[in-house]
Write a protein that holds these residues in place. Structure first.
Motif, PDB file in Angstrom:
ATOM      1  N   ILE A  59      20.271  -7.375  19.873  1.00 19.09           N
ATOM      2  CA  ILE A  59      21.074  -8.356  19.366  1.00 19.09           C
ATOM      3  C   ILE A  59      20.797  -9.578  20.009  1.00 19.09           C
ATOM      4  CG2 ILE A  59      23.236  -9.459  18.464  1.00 19.09           C
ATOM      5  CD1 ILE A  59      22.301  -7.009  16.763  1.00 19.09           C
ATOM      6  N   VAL A  60      21.124  -9.649  21.376  1.00 18.35           N
ATOM      7  CA  VAL A  60      21.144 -10.700  22.237  1.00 18.35           C
ATOM      8  C   VAL A  60      19.510 -11.170  22.286  1.00 18.35           C
ATOM      9  CG1 VAL A  60      20.947 -11.473  24.698  1.00 18.35           C
ATOM     10  CG2 VAL A  60      23.079 -10.285  23.729  1.00 18.35           C
ATOM     11  N   PRO A  61      18.634 -10.408  22.292  1.00 18.00           N
ATOM     12  CA  PRO A  61      17.028 -10.960  22.183  1.00 18.00           C
ATOM     13  C   PRO A  61      16.869 -11.693  20.968  1.00 18.00           C
ATOM     14  CG  PRO A  61      17.102  -8.732  23.271  1.00 18.00           C
ATOM     15  CD  PRO A  61      18.458  -9.084  22.792  1.00 18.00           C
ATOM     16  N   ILE A  62      17.524 -11.198  19.733  1.00 19.89           N
ATOM     17  CA  ILE A  62      17.284 -11.686  18.576  1.00 19.89           C
ATOM     18  C   ILE A  62      18.091 -13.072  18.461  1.00 19.89           C
ATOM     19  CG2 ILE A  62      17.921 -11.793  16.061  1.00 19.89           C
ATOM     20  CD1 ILE A  62      17.370  -8.750  16.039  1.00 19.89           C
ATOM     21  N   LEU A  63      19.131 -13.281  18.991  1.00 23.44           N
ATOM     22  CA  LEU A  63      20.035 -14.402  19.177  1.00 23.44           C
ATOM     23  C   LEU A  63      18.924 -15.771  19.708  1.00 23.44           C
ATOM     24  CD1 LEU A  63      23.530 -13.237  19.158  1.00 23.44           C
ATOM     25  CD2 LEU A  63      22.214 -14.060  17.120  1.00 23.44           C
ATOM     26  N   VAL A  64      18.454 -15.103  21.143  1.00 22.30           N
ATOM     27  CA  VAL A  64      17.938 -16.009  22.107  1.00 22.30           C
ATOM     28  C   VAL A  64      16.605 -16.695  21.255  1.00 22.30           C
ATOM     29  CG1 VAL A  64      16.493 -15.906  24.317  1.00 22.30           C
ATOM     30  CG2 VAL A  64      18.940 -14.936  24.254  1.00 22.30           C
ATOM     31  N   ALA A  65      15.791 -15.558  20.619  1.00 23.44           N
ATOM     32  CA  ALA A  65      14.634 -15.995  19.991  1.00 23.44           C
ATOM     33  C   ALA A  65      14.846 -16.805  18.944  1.00 23.44           C
ATOM     34  CB  ALA A  65      13.956 -14.737  19.545  1.00 23.44           C
ATOM     35  N   ALA A  66      15.996 -16.500  18.102  1.00 27.10           N
ATOM     36  CA  ALA A  66      16.347 -17.549  17.155  1.00 27.10           C
ATOM     37  C   ALA A  66      16.838 -19.040  17.554  1.00 27.10           C
ATOM     38  CB  ALA A  66      17.383 -16.972  16.114  1.00 27.10           C
ATOM     39  N   TYR A  67      17.215 -19.099  18.786  1.00 26.38           N
ATOM     40  CA  TYR A  67      17.557 -20.201  19.366  1.00 26.38           C
ATOM     41  C   TYR A  67      16.408 -20.974  19.836  1.00 26.38           C
ATOM     42  CZ  TYR A  67      19.673 -23.419  22.871  1.00 26.38           C
ATOM     43  OH  TYR A  67      19.978 -24.723  23.419  1.00 26.38           O
ATOM     44  N   ASN A  74       8.021 -24.423  26.746  1.00 24.40           N
ATOM     45  CA  ASN A  74       7.037 -23.750  27.325  1.00 24.40           C
ATOM     46  C   ASN A  74       7.431 -22.741  28.002  1.00 24.40           C
ATOM     47  OD1 ASN A  74       8.373 -24.972  29.559  1.00 24.40           O
ATOM     48  ND2 ASN A  74       6.761 -26.293  30.249  1.00 24.40           N
ATOM     49  N   GLY A  75       8.739 -22.304  28.112  1.00 22.01           N
ATOM     50  CA  GLY A  75       9.314 -21.036  28.817  1.00 22.01           C
ATOM     51  C   GLY A  75       9.718 -21.218  30.040  1.00 22.01           C
ATOM     52  N   PHE A  76       9.464 -22.314  30.787  1.00 23.05           N
ATOM     53  CA  PHE A  76       9.915 -22.446  32.076  1.00 23.05           C
ATOM     54  C   PHE A  76      11.213 -23.343  32.244  1.00 23.05           C
ATOM     55  CE2 PHE A  76       5.253 -22.259  32.185  1.00 23.05           C
ATOM     56  CZ  PHE A  76       4.968 -21.255  33.042  1.00 23.05           C
ATOM     57  N   ASN A  77      11.144 -24.266  31.987  1.00 21.91           N
ATOM     58  CA  ASN A  77      12.579 -25.065  32.000  1.00 21.91           C
ATOM     59  C   ASN A  77      13.484 -24.913  30.705  1.00 21.91           C
ATOM     60  OD1 ASN A  77      11.677 -26.454  34.325  1.00 21.91           O
ATOM     61  ND2 ASN A  77      10.431 -27.691  32.665  1.00 21.91           N
ATOM     62  N   LEU A  78      14.532 -25.246  30.855  1.00 22.04           N
ATOM     63  CA  LEU A  78      15.602 -24.989  29.718  1.00 22.04           C
ATOM     64  C   LEU A  78      15.136 -25.834  28.320  1.00 22.04           C
ATOM     65  CD1 LEU A  78      19.132 -25.535  31.643  1.00 22.04           C
ATOM     66  CD2 LEU A  78      17.998 -23.400  30.899  1.00 22.04           C
ATOM     67  N   PRO A  79      15.243 -25.043  27.377  1.00 27.12           N
ATOM     68  CA  PRO A  79      14.798 -25.882  26.174  1.00 27.12           C
ATOM     69  C   PRO A  79      15.509 -27.123  25.608  1.00 27.12           C
ATOM     70  CG  PRO A  79      15.774 -23.901  25.447  1.00 27.12           C
ATOM     71  CD  PRO A  79      15.714 -23.693  26.869  1.00 27.12           C
ATOM     72  N   GLU A  80      14.839 -28.261  25.802  1.00 25.74           N
ATOM     73  CA  GLU A  80      15.500 -29.421  25.558  1.00 25.74           C
ATOM     74  C   GLU A  80      15.103 -30.252  24.597  1.00 25.74           C
ATOM     75  OE1 GLU A  80      15.364 -31.690  28.955  1.00 25.74           O
ATOM     76  OE2 GLU A  80      16.551 -30.398  30.275  1.00 25.74           O
ATOM     77  N   ASN A  81      13.590 -30.014  23.883  1.00 24.43           N
ATOM     78  CA  ASN A  81      13.052 -30.783  22.810  1.00 24.43           C
ATOM     79  C   ASN A  81      13.281 -30.260  21.630  1.00 24.43           C
ATOM     80  OD1 ASN A  81      11.311 -32.537  21.350  1.00 24.43           O
ATOM     81  ND2 ASN A  81       9.386 -31.989  22.603  1.00 24.43           N
ATOM     82  N   PHE A  82      14.331 -30.560  20.963  1.00 23.09           N
ATOM     83  CA  PHE A  82      14.672 -29.799  19.887  1.00 23.09           C
ATOM     84  C   PHE A  82      13.910 -30.369  18.521  1.00 23.09           C
ATOM     85  CE2 PHE A  82      17.078 -29.742  15.779  1.00 23.09           C
ATOM     86  CZ  PHE A  82      17.776 -28.282  15.858  1.00 23.09           C
ATOM     87  N   GLY A 288       2.574 -17.379  23.011  1.00 22.69           N
ATOM     88  CA  GLY A 288       3.837 -17.164  24.121  1.00 22.69           C
ATOM     89  C   GLY A 288       3.220 -17.026  25.488  1.00 22.69           C
ATOM     90  N   PHE A 289       2.485 -16.172  25.836  1.00 23.83           N
ATOM     91  CA  PHE A 289       2.161 -15.837  27.234  1.00 23.83           C
ATOM     92  C   PHE A 289       0.661 -16.226  27.720  1.00 23.83           C
ATOM     93  CE2 PHE A 289       5.228 -12.601  26.004  1.00 23.83           C
ATOM     94  CZ  PHE A 289       6.216 -12.822  26.918  1.00 23.83           C
ATOM     95  N   ARG A 290      -0.208 -16.940  26.664  1.00 27.02           N
ATOM     96  CA  ARG A 290      -1.466 -17.264  27.268  1.00 27.02           C
ATOM     97  C   ARG A 290      -1.365 -19.006  27.151  1.00 27.02           C
ATOM     98  NH1 ARG A 290      -5.652 -13.698  27.357  1.00 27.02           N
ATOM     99  NH2 ARG A 290      -4.878 -11.877  28.233  1.00 27.02           N
ATOM    100  N   ARG A 291      -0.722 -19.565  26.019  1.00 27.40           N
ATOM    101  CA  ARG A 291      -0.756 -20.988  25.724  1.00 27.40           C
ATOM    102  C   ARG A 291       0.735 -21.424  26.074  1.00 27.40           C
ATOM    103  NH1 ARG A 291      -3.668 -21.961  20.055  1.00 27.40           N
ATOM    104  NH2 ARG A 291      -5.602 -20.340  20.122  1.00 27.40           N
ATOM    105  N   PHE A 292       1.623 -20.664  26.451  1.00 23.39           N
ATOM    106  CA  PHE A 292       2.798 -21.102  26.921  1.00 23.39           C
ATOM    107  C   PHE A 292       3.648 -21.914  25.817  1.00 23.39           C
ATOM    108  CE2 PHE A 292       0.463 -20.240  30.632  1.00 23.39           C
ATOM    109  CZ  PHE A 292       1.280 -19.412  31.493  1.00 23.39           C
ATOM    110  N   GLU A 293       3.138 -21.715  24.520  1.00 25.46           N
ATOM    111  CA  GLU A 293       4.195 -22.176  23.376  1.00 25.46           C
ATOM    112  C   GLU A 293       5.104 -21.161  22.972  1.00 25.46           C
ATOM    113  OE1 GLU A 293       1.790 -23.941  20.558  1.00 25.46           O
ATOM    114  OE2 GLU A 293      -0.045 -24.309  21.610  1.00 25.46           O
ATOM    115  N   VAL A 294       6.297 -21.082  23.813  1.00 27.38           N
ATOM    116  CA  VAL A 294       7.450 -20.060  23.782  1.00 27.38           C
ATOM    117  C   VAL A 294       8.108 -20.306  22.184  1.00 27.38           C
ATOM    118  CG1 VAL A 294       9.120 -18.724  24.592  1.00 27.38           C
ATOM    119  CG2 VAL A 294       7.472 -19.600  26.199  1.00 27.38           C
TER     120      VAL A 294
END
Length: 335
Positions: A59-67, A74-82, A288-294
């Motif tokens: 459940i938690v991974p699904i919610l995190v992925a949806a968010y 890019n997966g490094f900083n907190l997501p800010e660019n909505f 996600g892990f090669r181009r860092f477009e998470v």
């Protein structure tokens, strides 16, 4: 006459006072209340670890992925660019993503039309009283025990252009170069991949069908044979309808497994050549892990989840409904 000693009866004439007896309903309600509370507590104790793991790992991974799918991240900083649903609209217009859907449909069609019928035919054959059938069952089921990574590494060696087994076998027919180029040719790599998948999983479906076949009462097939039905007629009108629930479950597992296919493809081909064997899971991993477009990879994962969920709900509603209702009715009769 006085009663014998040790009987516990009073010898005087004094009235005996007995304790008040509670009503039968009160005693019965008291006896039932305590076991019920204990049973609920036991159920809660045994379910709690599974529910916690399901919550944390599903459940938690699904919610995190949806968010995160709503951000350009890019997966490094907190997501800010909505960006809202831009990642989903990008996936719909992405030719790579659309190609993954097309290749997934091809693999599903091949699995349903080739892999499952071959497994069913093999199960019917190994259900016959032939010598050494236990050994055959073990040999055919053995590939399923191997992990997908081990299977992929094994067939990487088999289809190696440098003296691989496939090169030797095809060389017997004068086509040695073809054996080493099956995974290098965009026009054949998907079918070579399907061959490896079938080799890995046909034993599982064979055992599934074999278990379903052995669950059919022998009296039914013997009665049909006594009435003059041929072997094909017995299979067509008796065995196959009674194997319906098993076949429907196998189709469901095959489709869901194809949607989530990753390990074997990644080790065998990495999605190549020229993305001709890439699947939805491989594309998600690449972004996600090669181009860092998470953010975009999360959107693809949510689409995969929705595809699996919608298919499961529709399949249960329109295909498995008869089996589920039959099971519930049977349980109700037994109760």
């Amino acid at each position: 006459m006085n009663p014998p000693a040790g009987t516990g009866l009073r010898t005087d004439n004094a009235p005996t006072e007995l304790p008040p007896v509670p009503p039968a309903a009160t005693r019965q309600r008291g006896r039932r209340a305590r076991p019920k509370l204990g049973r609920l507590g036991t159920i809660a104790i045994f379910l709690a670890p599974a529910l916690v793991l399901f919550l944390l790992l599903v459940i938690v991974p699904i919610l995190v992925a949806a968010y995160t799918s709503l951000f350009k991240w890019n997966g490094f900083n907190l997501p800010e660019n909505f960006v809202g649903l831009d990642n989903f609209t990008r996936a719909v217009d992405d030719p790579v993503f659309l190609g993954d859907l097309r290749r997934g449909l091809i693999l599903i069609a091949l699995s349903v039309l080739v892999q499952l019928p071959v497994s069913l035919a093999l199960a019917m054959l190994l259900n016959q009283p032939i010598r050494g059938r236990a050994i055959y069952r073990l040999v055919f089921f053995a590939p399923y025990v191997l992990s997908e990574v081990t299977t992929a590494v094994l067939f990487t060696l088999v289809f190696s252009p440098n003296r691989g087994l496939s090169t030797t076998v095809f060389g017997w027919f004068g086509a040695g170069e073809l054996g080493g180029s099956l995974f290098a040719d965009p026009s054949t790599v998907l079918y070579a991949l399907f061959f490896v998948i079938s080799w890995k999983y046909f034993g599982f479906y064979m055992i599934l069908y074999l278990a379903g076949r052995q669950g059919i009462p022998r009296e039914l097939t013997e009665a049909a044979t006594t009435d003059g039905a041929s072997t094909w007629q017995v299979f067509r009108h008796v065995t196959l309808p009674l194997l319906g629930p098993t076949i429907r479950i196998s189709v469901f597992l095959s489709v869901i497994g194809t949607i989530q296919l990753f390990d074997m493809v990644w080790v065998l081909t990495g999605g190549g050549p020229i993305r001709s064997s890439e699947t939805l899971a491989v594309t998600m991993f690449q972004y996600g892990f090669r181009r860092f477009e998470v953010g975009y990879a999360s959107a693809i994962s949510i689409i995969m989840f929705l595809l699996s969920l919608v298919f499961a709900l529709l399949y249960q509603r329109f295909v498995l409904r008869r089996d589920i209702e039959g099971a519930l009715t049977t349980r109700g009769v037994q109760r």
